[in-house]
Every structure is written in C-alpha cells, then in structure tokens.
Design an enzyme around this catalytic site. Structure first.
Site, PDB file in Angstrom:
ATOM      1  N   THR A   1      23.875 -16.319 -17.361  1.00 20.83           N
ATOM      2  CA  THR A   1      23.846 -16.211 -18.794  1.00 20.83           C
ATOM      3  C   THR A   1      24.415 -17.393 -19.719  1.00 20.83           C
ATOM      4  O   THR A   1      25.435 -17.840 -19.467  1.00 20.83           O
ATOM      5  CB  THR A   1      24.525 -14.934 -19.545  1.00 20.83           C
TER       6      THR A   1
ATOM      7  N   LYS B   1      19.268 -16.801 -18.169  1.00 28.86           N
ATOM      8  CA  LYS B   1      19.255 -15.825 -19.103  1.00 28.86           C
ATOM      9  C   LYS B   1      19.998 -16.511 -20.551  1.00 28.86           C
ATOM     10  O   LYS B   1      21.126 -16.843 -20.218  1.00 28.86           O
ATOM     11  CB  LYS B   1      19.704 -14.334 -18.977  1.00 28.86           C
TER      12      LYS B   1
ATOM     13  N   LYS C   1      20.675 -16.171 -24.255  1.00 29.88           N
ATOM     14  CA  LYS C   1      21.002 -15.346 -25.453  1.00 29.88           C
ATOM     15  C   LYS C   1      20.270 -15.958 -26.558  1.00 29.88           C
ATOM     16  O   LYS C   1      20.348 -17.021 -26.942  1.00 29.88           O
ATOM     17  CB  LYS C   1      22.422 -15.157 -25.739  1.00 29.88           C
TER      18      LYS C   1
ATOM     19  N   ASP D   1      17.458 -12.847 -24.082  1.00 30.62           N
ATOM     20  CA  ASP D   1      18.056 -11.409 -24.617  1.00 30.62           C
ATOM     21  C   ASP D   1      18.277 -11.667 -25.978  1.00 30.62           C
ATOM     22  O   ASP D   1      19.410 -12.498 -26.403  1.00 30.62           O
ATOM     23  CB  ASP D   1      19.420 -11.093 -23.659  1.00 30.62           C
TER      24      ASP D   1
ATOM     25  N   ASN E   1      19.364  -9.097 -27.899  1.00 29.60           N
ATOM     26  CA  ASN E   1      20.670  -8.136 -28.221  1.00 29.60           C
ATOM     27  C   ASN E   1      20.369  -7.391 -29.833  1.00 29.60           C
ATOM     28  O   ASN E   1      21.340  -7.473 -30.510  1.00 29.60           O
ATOM     29  CB  ASN E   1      22.090  -8.863 -28.210  1.00 29.60           C
TER      30      ASN E   1
ATOM     31  N   GLU F   1      14.462  -9.380 -23.651  1.00 27.18           N
ATOM     32  CA  GLU F   1      15.424  -8.210 -23.421  1.00 27.18           C
ATOM     33  C   GLU F   1      15.632  -7.721 -24.873  1.00 27.18           C
ATOM     34  O   GLU F   1      15.950  -8.445 -25.573  1.00 27.18           O
ATOM     35  CB  GLU F   1      16.488  -8.485 -22.539  1.00 27.18           C
TER      36      GLU F   1
ATOM     37  N   LYS G   1      22.663  -0.525 -16.853  1.00 26.28           N
ATOM     38  CA  LYS G   1      23.961  -1.068 -16.951  1.00 26.28           C
ATOM     39  C   LYS G   1      25.033   0.101 -16.614  1.00 26.28           C
ATOM     40  O   LYS G   1      25.260   1.190 -17.212  1.00 26.28           O
ATOM     41  CB  LYS G   1      24.608  -1.676 -18.240  1.00 26.28           C
TER      42      LYS G   1
ATOM     43  N   ASP H   1      20.963  -9.478 -13.347  1.00 24.45           N
ATOM     44  CA  ASP H   1      21.879 -10.246 -14.317  1.00 24.45           C
ATOM     45  C   ASP H   1      23.321  -9.666 -14.135  1.00 24.45           C
ATOM     46  O   ASP H   1      23.753  -8.740 -14.984  1.00 24.45           O
ATOM     47  CB  ASP H   1      21.131  -9.804 -15.747  1.00 24.45           C
TER      48      ASP H   1
END
Length: 352
Positions: A134, A159, A161, A188, A190, A216, A265, A317
């Site tokens: 990440t 990945k 962010k 991602d 978030n 994501e 997760k 991940d």
C-alpha cells in the site's frame, strides 16, 4: 487443555514512514498483544491494531476489553474455541479488535497443543501467500518514489490510498503507474468520496491511460445505497470494506447488490466470522479480498493462514507489517508471507 491464564499488554511498533489515508494519519502502530497459556504450559498469542476511525476502539478501550474478556475464558478448554469466541463476541459487541486478538490467541494455543498449522484447522494446507503493498496519501513525486522502491523489492501489485481531492488522487495514481508500469493497481478511498466523485475519478484515470482493477470503499460505510449506485456507475469492480464487519453485513450487501468484492479483515470480523463471510460471498458469487490493519507479523500471518485455509481470495492486501520500522520477527522486504505452524507460526516469546 484448559486455559490457565490470559495476559494482555500494549505493543508499540514504530512505522517506517507516516501512513496517511482519507481517515487520518498514523505515525506508529499502537497495538494490543494477548497471551493465552494452557495448563500444559502451551502459550498462544494474538495481536490487534485498534483504530477509532475504523473500529471505533481506542487502544485503552481495547486493552480493558481484552482483559475483561480474558477473565471470561480462564478455566475453560481451548477445544471449545467456537463457544468461547461466540461468548466474548456477544459479551463485548463492537469491540472487534480486542476480541480478535483474544480469538487469535485461543486458536493459536489450540493449534500449538496439537502441533497443527492454523490453516489446516481452517481446511487447507499451509503455503506462502503473496501480498500487495500500500502507498499512502502523499504528493505524487513521493508516491512515485515509493512505487519505484516497491518494484525493486519485488512487489507486482500496489494499492494506492485515495479519497481526498479527486484531482490530487488522480495525479498520485498516475505517478505510481508511471513508476510501476507492469504492476496491478487498486485504489482505496476509505469512504472519502461520493458516487459522483468516484465516477469522475475513474473517468479521469481512463483519460490518462491508467487502468485499475478495483475501487475499495469509495463512499461512507453507512451509505450502502450509495455504494450500490457507485457499483452501477463504475466500469471497474467495487469492494466493500468499512461497510462489512459481520456476516449480517455481508447478507445486506448481497441483498442490495452493493459490492462486487467483499474485503475481509480479521480485525473487524475475527477468524471464525471471516469464515462465515467467505461462505456468504461464495454462495452469492461475490469475490473475496483479504485486508489488514497495522498488525504485527502475528496478525498478518494469522490472516495469511486464513487465505491458505479457505482459498478463493482474488486480492491479498496483507502488508500492514511491511509498513513497520520494526516487527516482532525478523523478515525480508518483499511480497511473500510465510505460512507455517504450529498455530500461526510466530513464536509467542518473540512478542513478549
């Protein structure tokens, strides 16, 4: 086979560099370690990374919960792990990180009593797992530098962010793509975008010639309808992460056709909850991704055993401990996570 004692300690692990996502920035992993010792002097260990922005738990609350939950299981048989995990989850609803750490320690102790790799308890032989890496929120030049370094370390999946300003996010992903042209890219957000912003981001990336494999959690966790609208609008798969904590969440997401991929997760669902979510996903033809928090090798390798045990994960991940400056075990930089036994394979003495 009975649990003689449970002990709980803070576990502080510095990060290699500040880790910024749309929900905030972390400078260190403020974790919790849980030890379960049986009457045969076998010790199992678990850890967790409570994050108020994701799980709603502070480290102080997780420590207190793990200690109280430990009192519930002392004197009980580790062979009754399903009953014990169900009890602590019912008694401490919402304290998902703390109960995950204790669940891991119980399962680890059970497997160590039998000299059994955790993956075999879950249904599969142990085998090395390959993870992505990440890249947190940072300026494009820095993102490119981190991507180039990741490539030299052997990572072929990255990945990125995102979830801030769409223009900044696009420039960051383009910089990563330029420095890692052969890498598989996912992003991602978030919870940082609206459905319209998500569509604009993907459109602008396409105009720049960049292809991504997954978006994501683009919208807020409680906006399942918005997640479904985003899935309908985007030409790439959409994953549910913060919207998915429990098997009940998975059922709702399936009914509302809100996600192409479920991000499992253990810090949200635990090991046994992850098994239930995986079963729902397979029945509904939804792909699986496994993710992590900033756990040490203990939590990361537990998740890798889940991947080996269950099988069928399209995206892995599990790089949380790759972001640490120091870990509880010595490790080489790179995408391969060893999956060995007994238990999750990390010696409890290395955590103490």
């Amino acid at each position: 086979m009975r649990i003689e004692r449970v002990s709980v300690e803070p576990l502080d692990l510095p990060l290699r560099e500040p880790f910024e996502i749309a929900l905030g920035t972390q400078h260190a992993a403020e974790n919790v370690a849980v030890f379960v010792e049986t009457e045969n002097c076998v010790v199992g260990v678990g850890d967790c990374n409570p994050d108020p922005h994701v799980t709603g738990e502070t480290r102080e609350a997780a420590l207190a919960t793990a200690r109280a939950a430990g009192d519930l299981v002392e004197g009980e048989s580790v062979a009754d792990y399903r009953t014990l995990v169900s009890r602590i989850r019912r008694t401490f609803p919402g304290m998902v990180s703390a109960t995950f750490a204790l669940e891991t320690a119980i399962l680890d102790a059970y497997c160590r009593e039998r000299e059994l790799p955790l993956s075999e308890l879950l249904g599969g032989a142990p085998g090395a797992v390959q993870t992505d890496l990440t890249i947190g929120i940072c300026e494009p030049d820095e993102a490119g530098r981190r991507a180039a370094r990741a490539v030299t370390e052997g990572f072929s999946a990255l990945k990125v962010k995102v979830g801030t300003d769409v223009h900044r996010d696009v420039e960051r992903v383009v910089a990563v793509a330029d420095e890692a042209p052969g890498a598989t890219l996912t992003v991602d957000a978030n919870q940082g975008w609206t459905p319209k912003e998500s569509a604009r981001f993907v459109d602008r990336l396409g105009e720049r010639g960049v292809t991504i494999d997954l978006v994501e959690q683009p919208v807020p966790a409680d906006d399942v309808a918005g997640l479904a609208r985003t899935r309908d609008r985007l030409p790439v798969p959409v994953a549910a992460d913060e919207s998915l904590f429990s098997p009940a969440d998975a059922v709702r997401l399936v009914r509302e056709e809100a996600a192409d991929v479920f991000t499992v997760k253990l810090g949200k669902s635990g090991v046994l909850g992850a098994a239930d979510i995986a079963g729902i996903a397979r029945a509904a033809n939804v792909d699986l991704m496994v993710g992590c928090m900033l756990e040490s090798a203990v939590g990361i390798r537990t998740s890798a055993h889940v991947v080996s045990g269950f099988g069928g994960f399209s995206h892995v991940d599990l790089d949380g401990n790759q972001l640490l400056e120091t870990d509880v075990v010595e490790r080489d930089r790179g995408p391969e996570i060893p999956v060995t036994g007994p238990g999750h394979g990390v010696d409890p003495a290395s955590v103490q």
